[in-house]
Design a protein around this motif. Structure first.
Motif, PDB file in Angstrom:
ATOM      1  N   LYS A  80       0.291  -1.238  -0.004  1.00  0.00           N
ATOM      2  CA  LYS A  80       0.045   0.252  -0.254  1.00  0.00           C
ATOM      3  C   LYS A  80       0.748   1.116  -0.316  1.00  0.00           C
ATOM      4  O   LYS A  80       0.209   2.218  -0.438  1.00  0.00           O
ATOM      5  N   THR A  81       1.515   0.655   0.969  1.00  0.00           N
ATOM      6  CA  THR A  81       3.195   2.621   0.716  1.00  0.00           C
ATOM      7  C   THR A  81       3.804   2.454  -1.100  1.00  0.00           C
ATOM      8  O   THR A  81       3.167   3.430  -1.387  1.00  0.00           O
ATOM      9  N   LEU A  82       3.653   1.151  -1.677  1.00  0.00           N
ATOM     10  CA  LEU A  82       4.146   1.702  -2.764  1.00  0.00           C
ATOM     11  C   LEU A  82       2.892   2.260  -3.619  1.00  0.00           C
ATOM     12  O   LEU A  82       3.339   2.800  -4.349  1.00  0.00           O
ATOM     13  N   GLN A  83       1.910   1.643  -4.038  1.00  0.00           N
ATOM     14  CA  GLN A  83       0.684   2.530  -4.066  1.00  0.00           C
ATOM     15  C   GLN A  83       0.285   3.704  -3.933  1.00  0.00           C
ATOM     16  O   GLN A  83       0.537   4.799  -4.622  1.00  0.00           O
ATOM     17  N   ILE A  84       0.767   4.757  -2.912  1.00  0.00           N
ATOM     18  CA  ILE A  84       0.701   5.457  -2.773  1.00  0.00           C
ATOM     19  C   ILE A  84       1.638   6.865  -3.344  1.00  0.00           C
ATOM     20  O   ILE A  84       1.062   7.501  -4.175  1.00  0.00           O
ATOM     21  N   VAL A  85       2.468   5.965  -3.850  1.00  0.00           N
ATOM     22  CA  VAL A  85       3.890   6.711  -4.792  1.00  0.00           C
ATOM     23  C   VAL A  85       3.177   6.550  -6.010  1.00  0.00           C
ATOM     24  O   VAL A  85       3.217   7.248  -6.858  1.00  0.00           O
ATOM     25  N   ARG A  86       2.301   5.644  -6.541  1.00  0.00           N
ATOM     26  CA  ARG A  86       2.137   5.027  -7.680  1.00  0.00           C
ATOM     27  C   ARG A  86       0.496   5.926  -8.275  1.00  0.00           C
ATOM     28  O   ARG A  86       0.645   6.587  -9.084  1.00  0.00           O
ATOM     29  N   GLU A  87      -0.450   6.345  -7.472  1.00  0.00           N
ATOM     30  CA  GLU A  87      -1.065   7.447  -6.694  1.00  0.00           C
ATOM     31  C   GLU A  87      -0.248   8.644  -7.250  1.00  0.00           C
ATOM     32  O   GLU A  87      -1.430   9.251  -7.925  1.00  0.00           O
ATOM     33  N   LEU A  88       0.368   8.798  -7.296  1.00  0.00           N
ATOM     34  CA  LEU A  88       0.874  10.848  -6.918  1.00  0.00           C
ATOM     35  C   LEU A  88       1.359  10.676  -8.476  1.00  0.00           C
ATOM     36  O   LEU A  88       1.780  11.473  -9.107  1.00  0.00           O
ATOM     37  N   ARG A  89       1.561   9.650  -8.398  1.00  0.00           N
ATOM     38  CA  ARG A  89       3.093   9.762  -9.908  1.00  0.00           C
ATOM     39  C   ARG A  89       1.787   9.554 -11.409  1.00  0.00           C
ATOM     40  O   ARG A  89       1.577  10.145 -12.516  1.00  0.00           O
ATOM     41  N   LYS A  90       0.487   9.188 -11.200  1.00  0.00           N
ATOM     42  CA  LYS A  90      -0.872   9.914 -11.616  1.00  0.00           C
ATOM     43  C   LYS A  90      -0.637  11.153 -12.095  1.00  0.00           C
ATOM     44  O   LYS A  90      -1.121  11.669 -13.339  1.00  0.00           O
ATOM     45  N   THR A  91      -0.151  11.558 -11.447  1.00  0.00           N
ATOM     46  CA  THR A  91      -0.285  13.748 -11.428  1.00  0.00           C
ATOM     47  C   THR A  91       1.141  14.823 -11.817  1.00  0.00           C
ATOM     48  O   THR A  91       0.682  15.692 -12.089  1.00  0.00           O
ATOM     49  N   ASP A  92       1.914  13.344 -11.010  1.00  0.00           N
ATOM     50  CA  ASP A  92       3.580  14.074 -10.979  1.00  0.00           C
ATOM     51  C   ASP A  92       4.274  13.263 -10.960  1.00  0.00           C
ATOM     52  O   ASP A  92       4.872  12.712 -10.624  1.00  0.00           O
ATOM     53  N   ASN A  93       5.474  13.440 -12.101  1.00  0.00           N
ATOM     54  CA  ASN A  93       5.783  13.262 -12.613  1.00  0.00           C
ATOM     55  C   ASN A  93       7.670  13.449 -12.260  1.00  0.00           C
ATOM     56  O   ASN A  93       8.292  13.696 -12.761  1.00  0.00           O
ATOM     57  N   THR A  94       7.758  14.760 -11.251  1.00  0.00           N
ATOM     58  CA  THR A  94       8.829  15.043 -11.331  1.00  0.00           C
ATOM     59  C   THR A  94       9.617  15.369  -9.711  1.00  0.00           C
ATOM     60  O   THR A  94      10.579  15.169  -9.463  1.00  0.00           O
ATOM     61  N   THR A  95       8.358  15.363  -8.785  1.00  0.00           N
ATOM     62  CA  THR A  95       9.065  15.665  -8.095  1.00  0.00           C
ATOM     63  C   THR A  95       9.700  14.308  -7.107  1.00  0.00           C
ATOM     64  O   THR A  95       8.387  12.717  -6.762  1.00  0.00           O
ATOM     65  N   PRO A  96      11.032  14.171  -6.641  1.00  0.00           N
ATOM     66  CA  PRO A  96      11.263  13.490  -6.131  1.00  0.00           C
ATOM     67  C   PRO A  96      10.264  12.734  -4.773  1.00  0.00           C
ATOM     68  O   PRO A  96       9.925  13.200  -3.741  1.00  0.00           O
ATOM     69  N   VAL A  97      10.883  11.310  -4.345  1.00  0.00           N
ATOM     70  CA  VAL A  97      10.127  10.484  -3.843  1.00  0.00           C
ATOM     71  C   VAL A  97      11.460   9.777  -3.040  1.00  0.00           C
ATOM     72  O   VAL A  97      11.896   8.958  -4.008  1.00  0.00           O
ATOM     73  N   VAL A  98      11.433   9.920  -1.896  1.00  0.00           N
ATOM     74  CA  VAL A  98      12.790   8.978  -0.876  1.00  0.00           C
ATOM     75  C   VAL A  98      11.894   8.044   0.026  1.00  0.00           C
ATOM     76  O   VAL A  98      10.798   8.870   1.281  1.00  0.00           O
ATOM     77  N   MET A  99      11.226   6.371  -0.008  1.00  0.00           N
ATOM     78  CA  MET A  99      11.261   6.010   1.135  1.00  0.00           C
ATOM     79  C   MET A  99      12.138   5.950   2.231  1.00  0.00           C
ATOM     80  O   MET A  99      13.219   5.541   2.377  1.00  0.00           O
ATOM     81  N   MET A 100      11.958   5.596   3.514  1.00  0.00           N
ATOM     82  CA  MET A 100      12.495   6.528   5.012  1.00  0.00           C
ATOM     83  C   MET A 100      12.233   5.153   5.757  1.00  0.00           C
ATOM     84  O   MET A 100      10.611   5.177   6.049  1.00  0.00           O
ATOM     85  N   GLY A 101      13.008   4.273   5.998  1.00  0.00           N
ATOM     86  CA  GLY A 101      12.177   3.399   6.812  1.00  0.00           C
ATOM     87  C   GLY A 101      13.435   2.317   7.514  1.00  0.00           C
ATOM     88  O   GLY A 101      14.613   2.609   7.796  1.00  0.00           O
ATOM     89  N   TYR A 102      12.490   1.111   7.726  1.00  0.00           N
ATOM     90  CA  TYR A 102      13.524   0.014   8.647  1.00  0.00           C
ATOM     91  C   TYR A 102      13.839  -1.212   6.840  1.00  0.00           C
ATOM     92  O   TYR A 102      13.073  -1.508   6.546  1.00  0.00           O
ATOM     93  N   TYR A 103      15.059  -2.012   7.923  1.00  0.00           N
ATOM     94  CA  TYR A 103      14.889  -3.137   6.135  1.00  0.00           C
ATOM     95  C   TYR A 103      14.309  -4.411   6.704  1.00  0.00           C
ATOM     96  O   TYR A 103      14.257  -5.040   5.277  1.00  0.00           O
ATOM     97  N   ASN A 104      14.077  -4.486   7.542  1.00  0.00           N
ATOM     98  CA  ASN A 104      13.376  -5.638   8.061  1.00  0.00           C
ATOM     99  C   ASN A 104      11.826  -5.851   7.261  1.00  0.00           C
ATOM    100  O   ASN A 104      11.560  -7.256   6.033  1.00  0.00           O
ATOM    101  N   PRO A 105      11.199  -4.947   6.516  1.00  0.00           N
ATOM    102  CA  PRO A 105      10.165  -5.217   5.551  1.00  0.00           C
ATOM    103  C   PRO A 105      10.606  -5.456   4.453  1.00  0.00           C
ATOM    104  O   PRO A 105      10.005  -6.084   2.958  1.00  0.00           O
TER     105      PRO A 105
END
Length: 263
Positions: A80-105
């Motif tokens: 679902k986190t990846l899907q949020i980015v997919r939703e953003l990319r439908k209207t915005d292909n220029t704003t960088p997105v950095v995922m931040m967190g931990y290695y386990n997932p």
């Protein structure tokens, strides 16, 4: 040129500093999270940091911990986190997105499957706080093969002997943690941070962005003024946790962005 590289080139050309905002994916729920993320660029955000909720967020203070728990309780997953980015990319292909967190997932999903999915979704960078440089072969180096920047944290305890190791495979930008401790634990001080940023910049051509302990437009201005930009997370996440509406959250973000951009 990656979206991150392109964004910093644009900011340099405009004589502006970067404003980076952190929000937790799925907080307080998936639909609200999508609306906030999609609204961040118009609120003045140059780079979006999107938190991956995890059950043991050891680097995070109570504000981010609670946000992650709210997201997990609401059914947020890595997919679902990846899907949020997919939703953003439908209207915005220029704003960088950095995922931040931990290695386990990421490890649980499978490194190469994750990297392929992240590339396909439009992820530009990763900050994985529990993978030191000695473990670069796990994720950092493979990420480069997918065109994804691996952004390393430098801290007040990163001395001159350690700094080259921290920088060796870092790309995109360097994230300088302005205070010792967890997120939201203390206020950043420009007088203290400035010499540390200068020391890091003397060792790398990468932009240096400062995070942790920045809560107001004035602090954003002061910290951005001695770095290439600043990151604000807990102050934004606390508004979400308090139940602010999406417009209220984005209005607050816009004041922080204005502060950073005034540096």
């Amino acid at each position: 040129m990656s979206r991150i590289d392109a964004k910093f080139a644009q900011l340099r050309a405009e004589g502006r500093k970067a404003f980076v905002s952190y929000v937790m994916a799925g907080d307080p729920d998936y639909e609200t999270s999508v609306a906030i993320v999609k609204g961040l660029p118009a609120a003045g955000v140059d780079i979006i940091e999107l938190g991956m909720p995890f059950t043991d967020p050891m680097a995070d203070g109570p504000t981010i911990q609670h946000a992650g728990q709210r997201a997990l309780d609401g059914g947020q997953t890595l997919e679902k986190t990846l899907q949020i980015v997919r939703e953003l990319r439908k209207t915005d292909n220029t704003t960088p997105v950095v995922m931040m967190g931990y290695y386990n997932p990421i490890y649980s999903r499978g490194v190469h499957k994750f990297l392929q999915d992240a590339q396909d979704a439009g992820i530009d960078g990763l900050i994985v706080v529990d993978l030191p440089p000695e473990e670069d072969s796990e994720l950092c180096i493979p990420a480069k093969d997918y065109g994804i920047n691996f952004i390393r944290l430098a801290t007040p305890t990163t001395d001159d002997a350690r700094l080259p190791t921290v920088l060796q495979n870092t790309s995109g930008f360097v994230y300088y943690v302005s205070v010792n401790g967890i997120t939201g634990s203390a206020a950043a001080n420009a007088g203290t941070v400035g010499p540390e940023v200068a020391r890091i910049k003397a060792a790398t051509d990468l932009p240096v962005i400062v995070g942790f302990g920045i809560r107001s437009p004035e602090a954003a201005r002061d910290i951005a003024g001695i770095a290439d930009g600043c990151v604000i997370g807990s102050a934004i996440v606390s508004r979400i946790g308090a139940g602010d509406s999406v417009p209220q959250v984005l209005d607050f973000v816009s004041t922080l962005a204005a502060g950073a951009h005034s540096a």
